[in-house]
Write a protein that holds these residues in place. Structure first.
Motif, PDB file in Angstrom:
ATOM      1  N   ALA A 140      18.312 -13.505  -3.825  1.00  0.00           N
ATOM      2  CA  ALA A 140      17.243 -12.491  -3.825  1.00  0.00           C
ATOM      3  C   ALA A 140      17.091 -12.385  -5.755  1.00  0.00           C
ATOM      4  O   ALA A 140      16.015 -12.480  -5.849  1.00  0.00           O
ATOM      5  CB  ALA A 140      17.361 -11.296  -2.847  1.00  0.00           C
ATOM      6  N   GLY A 141      18.533 -11.406  -5.554  1.00  0.00           N
ATOM      7  CA  GLY A 141      18.794 -11.202  -6.658  1.00  0.00           C
ATOM      8  C   GLY A 141      18.253 -11.779  -7.951  1.00  0.00           C
ATOM      9  O   GLY A 141      17.320 -11.496  -9.016  1.00  0.00           O
ATOM     10  N   TRP A 142      18.231 -13.431  -8.165  1.00  0.00           N
ATOM     11  CA  TRP A 142      18.273 -14.169  -9.125  1.00  0.00           C
ATOM     12  C   TRP A 142      16.408 -14.832  -9.344  1.00  0.00           C
ATOM     13  O   TRP A 142      16.544 -14.987 -10.090  1.00  0.00           O
ATOM     14  CB  TRP A 142      19.056 -14.918  -8.868  1.00  0.00           C
ATOM     15  CG  TRP A 142      20.397 -15.134  -9.743  1.00  0.00           C
ATOM     16  CD1 TRP A 142      21.942 -15.059  -8.874  1.00  0.00           C
ATOM     17  CD2 TRP A 142      21.101 -15.343 -11.324  1.00  0.00           C
ATOM     18  NE1 TRP A 142      22.846 -14.946 -10.414  1.00  0.00           N
ATOM     19  CE2 TRP A 142      22.180 -14.642 -10.992  1.00  0.00           C
ATOM     20  CE3 TRP A 142      19.991 -14.380 -12.301  1.00  0.00           C
ATOM     21  CZ2 TRP A 142      22.871 -14.427 -12.408  1.00  0.00           C
ATOM     22  CZ3 TRP A 142      20.403 -14.443 -13.215  1.00  0.00           C
ATOM     23  CH2 TRP A 142      21.657 -13.913 -13.788  1.00  0.00           C
ATOM     24  N   ASN A 143      16.437 -14.581  -7.842  1.00  0.00           N
ATOM     25  CA  ASN A 143      14.404 -15.418  -7.811  1.00  0.00           C
ATOM     26  C   ASN A 143      13.751 -14.439  -8.229  1.00  0.00           C
ATOM     27  O   ASN A 143      12.950 -14.420  -8.636  1.00  0.00           O
ATOM     28  CB  ASN A 143      14.665 -15.379  -6.364  1.00  0.00           C
ATOM     29  CG  ASN A 143      15.198 -16.815  -6.250  1.00  0.00           C
ATOM     30  OD1 ASN A 143      14.296 -18.006  -6.550  1.00  0.00           O
ATOM     31  ND2 ASN A 143      16.057 -17.068  -5.369  1.00  0.00           N
ATOM     32  N   LEU A 144      14.312 -12.800  -8.506  1.00  0.00           N
ATOM     33  CA  LEU A 144      13.369 -11.383  -8.735  1.00  0.00           C
ATOM     34  C   LEU A 144      13.443 -11.799 -10.328  1.00  0.00           C
ATOM     35  O   LEU A 144      11.891 -12.075 -11.093  1.00  0.00           O
ATOM     36  CB  LEU A 144      13.609 -10.872  -8.490  1.00  0.00           C
ATOM     37  CG  LEU A 144      12.300  -9.652  -8.950  1.00  0.00           C
ATOM     38  CD1 LEU A 144      11.020  -9.831  -8.121  1.00  0.00           C
ATOM     39  CD2 LEU A 144      13.402  -8.479  -8.484  1.00  0.00           C
ATOM     40  N   PHE A 145      14.954 -11.768 -10.813  1.00  0.00           N
ATOM     41  CA  PHE A 145      14.338 -12.498 -12.747  1.00  0.00           C
ATOM     42  C   PHE A 145      13.924 -13.439 -12.876  1.00  0.00           C
ATOM     43  O   PHE A 145      13.011 -13.162 -13.629  1.00  0.00           O
ATOM     44  CB  PHE A 145      16.548 -12.323 -12.575  1.00  0.00           C
ATOM     45  CG  PHE A 145      16.840 -12.593 -13.909  1.00  0.00           C
ATOM     46  CD1 PHE A 145      16.458 -11.414 -14.440  1.00  0.00           C
ATOM     47  CD2 PHE A 145      17.243 -13.690 -15.141  1.00  0.00           C
ATOM     48  CE1 PHE A 145      16.859 -11.175 -16.243  1.00  0.00           C
ATOM     49  CE2 PHE A 145      17.560 -13.939 -16.011  1.00  0.00           C
ATOM     50  CZ  PHE A 145      17.463 -12.441 -16.656  1.00  0.00           C
ATOM     51  N   ILE A 146      14.359 -14.619 -11.461  1.00  0.00           N
ATOM     52  CA  ILE A 146      13.457 -15.615 -12.785  1.00  0.00           C
ATOM     53  C   ILE A 146      11.781 -15.821 -12.431  1.00  0.00           C
ATOM     54  O   ILE A 146      11.579 -16.257 -13.468  1.00  0.00           O
ATOM     55  CB  ILE A 146      14.318 -17.038 -11.676  1.00  0.00           C
ATOM     56  CG1 ILE A 146      15.726 -17.205 -11.706  1.00  0.00           C
ATOM     57  CG2 ILE A 146      13.086 -17.888 -11.725  1.00  0.00           C
ATOM     58  CD1 ILE A 146      15.713 -18.459 -10.868  1.00  0.00           C
ATOM     59  N   SER A 147      11.531 -14.813 -11.460  1.00  0.00           N
ATOM     60  CA  SER A 147       9.694 -14.805 -11.535  1.00  0.00           C
ATOM     61  C   SER A 147       9.258 -14.376 -12.732  1.00  0.00           C
ATOM     62  O   SER A 147       8.414 -15.173 -12.914  1.00  0.00           O
ATOM     63  CB  SER A 147       9.194 -14.188 -10.210  1.00  0.00           C
ATOM     64  OG  SER A 147       9.941 -15.455  -9.170  1.00  0.00           O
ATOM     65  N   LEU A 148      10.153 -12.959 -12.452  1.00  0.00           N
ATOM     66  CA  LEU A 148       9.959 -12.150 -13.943  1.00  0.00           C
ATOM     67  C   LEU A 148       9.718 -12.857 -15.462  1.00  0.00           C
ATOM     68  O   LEU A 148       8.584 -12.071 -15.880  1.00  0.00           O
ATOM     69  CB  LEU A 148      10.369 -10.652 -14.032  1.00  0.00           C
ATOM     70  CG  LEU A 148      10.426 -10.141 -12.491  1.00  0.00           C
ATOM     71  CD1 LEU A 148      11.223  -9.135 -12.543  1.00  0.00           C
ATOM     72  CD2 LEU A 148       8.681  -9.624 -12.209  1.00  0.00           C
ATOM     73  N   SER A 149      10.984 -13.411 -15.476  1.00  0.00           N
ATOM     74  CA  SER A 149      10.718 -13.929 -16.082  1.00  0.00           C
ATOM     75  C   SER A 149       9.407 -15.486 -16.566  1.00  0.00           C
ATOM     76  O   SER A 149       8.758 -15.993 -17.520  1.00  0.00           O
ATOM     77  CB  SER A 149      12.055 -14.746 -17.086  1.00  0.00           C
ATOM     78  OG  SER A 149      13.295 -14.101 -17.113  1.00  0.00           O
ATOM     79  N   ALA A 150       9.371 -16.303 -15.479  1.00  0.00           N
ATOM     80  CA  ALA A 150       8.593 -16.885 -15.423  1.00  0.00           C
ATOM     81  C   ALA A 150       6.941 -16.622 -15.601  1.00  0.00           C
ATOM     82  O   ALA A 150       5.680 -17.121 -16.512  1.00  0.00           O
ATOM     83  CB  ALA A 150       8.343 -17.629 -13.905  1.00  0.00           C
ATOM     84  N   PHE A 151       6.878 -15.539 -15.737  1.00  0.00           N
ATOM     85  CA  PHE A 151       5.698 -15.336 -15.864  1.00  0.00           C
ATOM     86  C   PHE A 151       5.146 -14.732 -16.915  1.00  0.00           C
ATOM     87  O   PHE A 151       4.062 -14.673 -17.715  1.00  0.00           O
ATOM     88  CB  PHE A 151       5.298 -13.314 -15.186  1.00  0.00           C
ATOM     89  CG  PHE A 151       4.867 -13.326 -13.262  1.00  0.00           C
ATOM     90  CD1 PHE A 151       4.302 -14.805 -13.011  1.00  0.00           C
ATOM     91  CD2 PHE A 151       5.953 -12.401 -12.919  1.00  0.00           C
ATOM     92  CE1 PHE A 151       4.627 -14.862 -11.790  1.00  0.00           C
ATOM     93  CE2 PHE A 151       5.642 -12.604 -11.148  1.00  0.00           C
ATOM     94  CZ  PHE A 151       4.932 -13.590 -10.460  1.00  0.00           C
ATOM     95  N   VAL A 152       6.401 -14.286 -18.199  1.00  0.00           N
ATOM     96  CA  VAL A 152       6.321 -13.847 -19.446  1.00  0.00           C
ATOM     97  C   VAL A 152       5.810 -15.359 -19.857  1.00  0.00           C
ATOM     98  O   VAL A 152       5.624 -15.541 -20.773  1.00  0.00           O
ATOM     99  CB  VAL A 152       7.634 -13.195 -19.920  1.00  0.00           C
ATOM    100  CG1 VAL A 152       7.263 -13.224 -21.613  1.00  0.00           C
ATOM    101  CG2 VAL A 152       7.626 -12.175 -19.175  1.00  0.00           C
ATOM    102  N   VAL A 153       6.837 -16.321 -19.626  1.00  0.00           N
ATOM    103  CA  VAL A 153       6.415 -17.899 -20.170  1.00  0.00           C
ATOM    104  C   VAL A 153       4.831 -18.009 -20.130  1.00  0.00           C
ATOM    105  O   VAL A 153       4.268 -18.889 -20.707  1.00  0.00           O
ATOM    106  CB  VAL A 153       7.253 -19.000 -19.710  1.00  0.00           C
ATOM    107  CG1 VAL A 153       7.157 -20.184 -19.432  1.00  0.00           C
ATOM    108  CG2 VAL A 153       8.643 -18.382 -19.619  1.00  0.00           C
TER     109      VAL A 153
END
Ligand code: HEA
Ligand code: HEA
Ligand code: CUA
Ligand SMILES: [Cu+2]
Lengths: 238, 634, 200
Positions: B532-545
């Motif tokens: 869960a933790g990593w996926n949240l992090f990934i999603s947030l970064s993806a939005f910035v991309v």
């Protein structure tokens, strides 16, 4: 620059190896796969570091400074020795890595003298596990959870009733597709007590992400007890 | 009014599409009635026929075939008056145009539209994956998201955008006034929006969009709701488009080079597209066939992939990957070409080891056909095939390494202009090496057995396709933007775009290696708590991309409309496309230039690549294009 | 092609492109197209290979009979159409328009015969594509080839129209040559299909 490269590589390798990349190693095969991966890391990090050091050094040293707008670099067209070197070194490295991977593959697929057999059947969207009469006693036993004795080599025969699935227990490190029409198989030897997820790793339709069960690795005695309980249930049912 | 409707154009195209669809009914109803099938009106059958007939009707209506129609029926053809050349207003981009520069821009802009579509689907996916459990979409809806995401980005973004950039610059680079078959070129382009809209339209049909991944493995894909057909047929149009373009490139490169432009004087972008086109012509028919077979299985109940009736399930994967592995090089080699141009110009040095660069491209073409089964290590195929495939796969790293090291050597001791195209080129070098190395790890069978079908693969895909192909595409678009539009882009926004993308790209896709190794499978809408933790992090970064893409978009649109005028040759490059005005004149050249030297002779005093000579006028070679292109003589 | 070079007074013209190869663009384009056609057949043959060789399914499937004999006639028809096509091509090269017209018409006729016989075979063959995988690949390969015959026939009928309008001459006959190559390709492909499906 070479010194910086060496130091950065060393640090990189140390960091890469210190990260716990894999889930718990639940089979004897797992450790060999993990070692192979570590070797790959050791080989890869210096390559990446080398590329980065050259790029960053060039950016720092050779970037255009004010006043150089119309300047050109020296017209170097090539260097045969250099080109041979950077063809030969990766080639040799890859031959080494492939050989080692081949040895590892032989090891993890090695057929032992004694093994038990479990038939695994995938269908949308559940696994079922059948222990043939040869191991299980009077009658074949079917279970929706996977039970395995620790330390005993198991051969899974994997089949599918509808579309392609993939039988995977991450802690065992091995997976194989369940393909309609053919039987596929793999072997592992569980080496650690515990309960691990059984995952379907091949897209099989709308329930793909819910096709999860559990594998239990237990002491051989407990396994025998479980088997007998199941036998009793099976004979009561008929 | 009727005259307007009869004239070729979008109106007539839409009428044609409607007629085509009516034709589908007209074909299906009598046939089913004659065969005594029930029900006579079958939505499935009409859809299948309609998916083929409506687009063809559209193309007819649009006027894509008018000339050939007249020609082949022996009617007088309108003599080519070249009125179709050039675009005078934005409306000209919406009709059949045979000018390679117009088509190049049509291609590029359309592809970027599909990048936004595919990227937005990724945003939805990351929103769903931000937390475990199901939030926004159903499991099947999620399968649809990544399937359409990947299909659109592969078949309608990366492959065609390269074709588009090359369409614009390649004829200019080799000194040709246009492509060899300009009308075929136009048809190739117009098949793209058809394929793309078809894939997008699949979301609207009953049962939802196709949801079997971009790989569409049988037998799952042969018993899916109707949405699957939109992939099956859409791929045919995208495939036909890319085969036609590739054929066009090959003929153009072979028969239309300027005098003096021997193969060993071609810029590497030309070499790269030459190699890619070979791959396309040879490999693409395989995916067309694979989808034909699926269509036959699904629509007419053939049994190619039905094990119960003697079919072979794994043959689908062999046929599919025999195309789709070469396809990954189709999506990379043109990028290698772009990077070679940029690194040489921006380092002000000749490309290092020019011939080896060309040979390594050809080596990749050949090797690319020998590795397909590395996607099938866990598929249950005959186990002996794995070993030769592992070795050939690993060997591909050697020619690729030659390219990487040659670029590094080109940087060495150069004069590096670190503007936006160059930053993307250097970013590409870094990201692609990571993606390539993870590819080599995947080639090692025991590692692949563990990580196949996990997020480790997703990480590899995006490091090579986003960090690799997309970075080269950005680099190329910035590099040729002045040539294509006649305007300069905003350098500050370009740098901002680069840094945002570079940093958050790594934060998005880097951790995927880790969670993949830890055991998170790909193509799942839901996952266990431990990720869960990593996926949240990934999603947030993806939005910035995603947001950083908006910076790019803003920069492109506003600079095109109001950027400062670009000079003919702002980068002081030697290749021919920079020796003409920006944007190039309607017919590219007044006279075809004569090539007198290599394309990358930076730093050689007085060197030129091509000269323009008025016919009959013999002058000593002078640098073409005027003062700005003069190679600096200190 | 012929029309493209016609001069037009008002509009500017692109410069004449340099011809950097002796190969004609149209010819080269057709050859490349044929390469990709061969690959389509290759993919279908891959499916055939997997069903017949890798799976080891019995061939033909039990209860399925492959009409090798009758189809030999079909084969002869198609092969002779290659000869008539060749006749048409050589005639126009020598400026013989009658030969061109007669040749192209007989090619067209033989091609249509082939298709008719093929459809007739489908009707009487006694098994359907959905009976078995063997049936699927039988219909798949012959059907794919049939589709190519259709494309070839469409091209040929265009050539016919133009031939009768007198568009070709000894100097300008690319419009016969290029479709002709395609037709020969379709014939060669049939020999391979016939050998693998009917004879082996
Ligand atoms: C642009 C697209 C692209 C490119 C260029 C590549 C390049 C490579 N790929 Fe990748 N690949 C994909 C796109 C791409 N791939 C996609 C989309 C999938 C998933 C498909 C799906 O299932 O959906 C995939 C999947 C995939 C798999 C299957 C995994 C699985 O599903 O189980 C494998 C396995 O071997 C693999 C390997 C490689 C290798 C070895 C390369 C090599 O070509 C890389 C070579 C480059 C380098 C190695 C770096 C530079 C070299 C040096 C600096 C020299 C020195 C290096 C060494 C000695 C190591 N790829
Ligand atoms: C060129 C190819 C390409 C590109 C560019 C991308 C770009 C992205 N991809 Fe994609 N991806 C693939 C090719 C590509 N992908 C392939 C082949 C697969 C395998 C599919 C399969 O399994 O079959 C895959 C699968 C895939 C998955 C795995 C799905 C799964 O297995 O369950 C994920 C998950 O995170 C993902 C995420 C992303 C993200 C966040 C981006 C981002 O980088 C996108 C950024 C771009 C934009 C966002 C567009 C621009 C912005 C706007 C339009 C404005 C809207 C913005 C906001 C709301 C902020 N991709
Ligand atoms: Cu079963 Cu995924
Ligand atoms: Cu591959």
């Amino acid at each position: 620059m070479i010194v910086i490269g060496l130091i950065a590589s060393a640090i990189g390798i140390a960091v890469a190896l210190s990260i716990d990349w894999f889930p718990i190693a639940g089979s004897t095969q797992a450790k060999k796969v993990d070692t192979l991966f570590d070797v790959l890391l050791i080989a890869s990090v210096p390559i990446f570091v080398f590329v980065e050091v050259v790029v960053l050094f060039s950016v720092w040293k050779f970037r255009m400074r004010p006043g150089d707008e119309l300047k050109d670099g020296p017209p170097i067209h090539g260097n045969t020795l250099l080109e041979v070197v950077w063809t030969a070194i990766p080639a040799m490295l890859l031959v080494g890595l492939c050989s080692y991977a081949y040895v590892t593959l032989r090891n993890i697929e090695h057929k032992p003298k004694h093994e038990m057999v479990v038939n695994v059947t995938g269908q949308q969207f559940a696994w079922s596990f059948t222990y043939p009469a040869a191991n299980a006693g009077a009658k074949p036993i079917t279970s929706t959870q996977l039970y395995l004795p620790k330390g005993k080599s198991v051969k899974f025969n994997v089949r599918s009733k509808d579309v392609i699935h993939d039988f995977w227990v991450p802690e065992f490190r091995i997976k194989i597709d369940a393909v309609p029409g053919i039987t596929t198989h793999y072997r592992i030897t569980p080496s650690r007590f515990g309960s691990y997820p059984v995952v379907c790793a091949e897209l099989c339709g709308l329930g793909h992400s819910t096709m999860r069960q559990t594998a239990h690795v237990m002491a051989p005695a407990d396994f025998q007890a479980w088997m007998q309980r199941k036998q009793a249930q099976a004979s009561k049912a008929t | 009014m009727t005259a307007r409707l009869r004239a070729p154009g979008l109106h007539r195209g839409l009428i044609g599409a409607a007629l085509g669809f009516a034709l589908a009914y007209a074909i299906v109803l009598p046939v089913r009635a004659a065969q005594g099938l029930h029900p006579v009106l079958d939505g499935d059958a009409v859809t299948i026929v309609g998916l083929l007939s409506a687009p063809l009707g559209f193309l007819f209506g649009l006027g894509a075939f008018d000339y050939w129609f007249y020609y082949l029926t022996g009617r007088p053809t309108r003599p080519e008056d070249h009125s179709g050349h050039g675009a005078r207003s934005w409306k000209d981009y919406f009709r059949v145009n045979t000018d390679h520069k117009v088509i190049g821009i049509q291609y590029t802009v359309t592809s970027f539209f599909f990048l936004l579509v595919g990227g937005s689907l990724a945003m939805l996916m990351r929103a769903e994956l931000a937390q475990p459990g199901m939030q926004f979409v159903s499991t099947d809806g999620f399968n649809g998201l990544f399937s359409v995401h990947a299909s659109i980005l592969i078949f309608l973004f990366v492959i065609p955008v390269f074709a588009g950039l090359a369409n614009f610059v390649l004829p200019l680079m080799i000194g040709a006034p246009d492509m060899a078959f300009p009308r075929l070129n136009a048809v190739s382009y117009w098949m793209l929006p058809i394929a793309g809209l078809m894939m997008m339209a699949s979301f609207l049909v009953p049962g939802g969009s196709f949801s079997t991944g971009w790989t569409a493995y049988a037998p799952l894909s042969t018993d899916q709701p109707i949405g699957q057909l939109f992939f099956t047929v859409g791929v045919q149009f995208a495939g036909a488009s890319s085969v036609a373009t590739a054929l066009n490139f090959l003929v153009t490169i072979i028969t239309m080079r300027a005098p003096g432009m021997s193969f060993w004087r071609m810029p590497l972008l030309v070499w790269a597209n030459f190699s890619t086109s070979l791959l396309v012509v040879i490999a693409t028919p395989f995916i067309a066939a694979s989808q034909f077979l699926v269509l036959l299985d699904r629509a007419l109940h053939f049994h190619f992939f039905d094990a119960a009736q003697g079919g072979d399930v794994l043959s689908y994967q062999h046929i599919f990957w025999f195309y789709s592995h070469p396809a990954v090089y189709i999506m990379m080699l043109p990028g290698f070409g772009i990077i070679s141009e940029i690194i040489s110009v921006k380092s002000r040095k000749p490309i290092f080891g020019y011939r080896m660069m060309a040979f390594s491209l050809l080596a990749i073409v050949v090797l690319g056909f020998t590795v397909w089964a590395h996607h099938m290590f866990v598929s249950g195929m005959q186990s002996w095939i794995r070993i030769p495939m592992m070795i050939t796969t690993a060997i591909i790293a050697v020619p690729t390494g030659i390219k990487v090291f040659s670029w590094l050597a080109t940087l060495w001791r150069g004069v590096l202009h670190l503007d936006t195209p160059m930053l993307f080129a250097l970013g590409f070098l870094t990201m692609f090496v990571i993606g390539g190395i993870s590819g080599v790890m995947l080639a090692m069978i025991p590692v692949d057995i563990h990580v196949s079908d996990t997020y480790f693969i997703v990480a590899h895909i995006h490091y090579v396709l986003f960090g690799g192909s997309l970075f080269t595409i950005f680099a190329g678009v910035y590099y040729w933007f002045p040539k294509m539009t006649g305007r300069m882009f905003d350098e500050r926004l370009g740098k901002l775009h680069f840094w945002l993308t570079f940093i958050f790209f790594n934060l998005t896709f880097g951790p995927m290696h880790y969670i993949g190794l830890r055991g998170m499978p790909r193509r799942v809408a839901d996952y266990s708590q431990q990720y869960a933790g990593w996926n949240l992090f990934i999603s947030l970064s993806a939005f910035v991309v995603g947001a950083s893409t908006l910076v790019f978009l803003y920069n492109m649109v506003s600079s095109w409309r109001g950027g400062p005028r670009a000079e003919a040759n702002p980068w002081r490059a030697l290749t021919l496309e920079w020796q003409v005005s920006s944007p190039p004149p309607i017919f590219n050249f007044d006279t075809v230039p004569t090539v007198v030297g290599g394309p990358y002779e930076y730093g050689v005093p007085g060197a030129v690549h091509g000269v323009f000579r008025k016919p009959g006028e013999v002058r000593p070679p002078t640098p073409a294009g005027g003062g700005a292109t003069q190679v600096a003589r200190e | 092609m012929e029309a493209a070079s016609a001069a037009h007074a008002h509009v500017e013209h692109p410069p004449e492109a340099n011809r950097s190869s002796r190969v004609e663009p149209q010819l080269l384009g057709m050859l490349l197209f044929i390469i990709s056609e061969v690959m389509i057949f290759g993919a279908f043959f891959t499916a055939y290979f997997f069903i017949r060789v890798v799976q080891g399914d019995p061939w033909p499937a039990p209860g399925m009979e492959i009409p090798t004999g009758p189809v030999a006639i079909n084969t002869a028809v198609l092969l002779s159409s290659s000869l008539t096509m060749h006749w048409a091509q050589t005639s126009i090269k020598n400026g013989n328009r009658f030969g061109l017209r007669a040749g192209i018409l007989s090619t067209l006729f033989l091609g249509i015969c082939f298709l008719t016989l093929q459809v007739n075979e489908y009707v009487h063959v006694g098994f359907a594509p959905h009976d078995s995988a063997q049936g699927s690949i039988f219909y798949g390969l012959t059907g794919l080839h049939g589709a190519h015959v259709c494309i070839g026939l469409i091209l040929l009928s265009m050539v016919t129209i133009r031939a009768f309008r007198g568009h070709f001459s000894a100097e300008s006959h690319r419009g016969v040559e290029v479709p002709g190559i395609y037709w020969h390709f379709v014939d060669v492909m049939w020999i391979i299909v016939y050998t693998t499906i009917y004879i082996l």
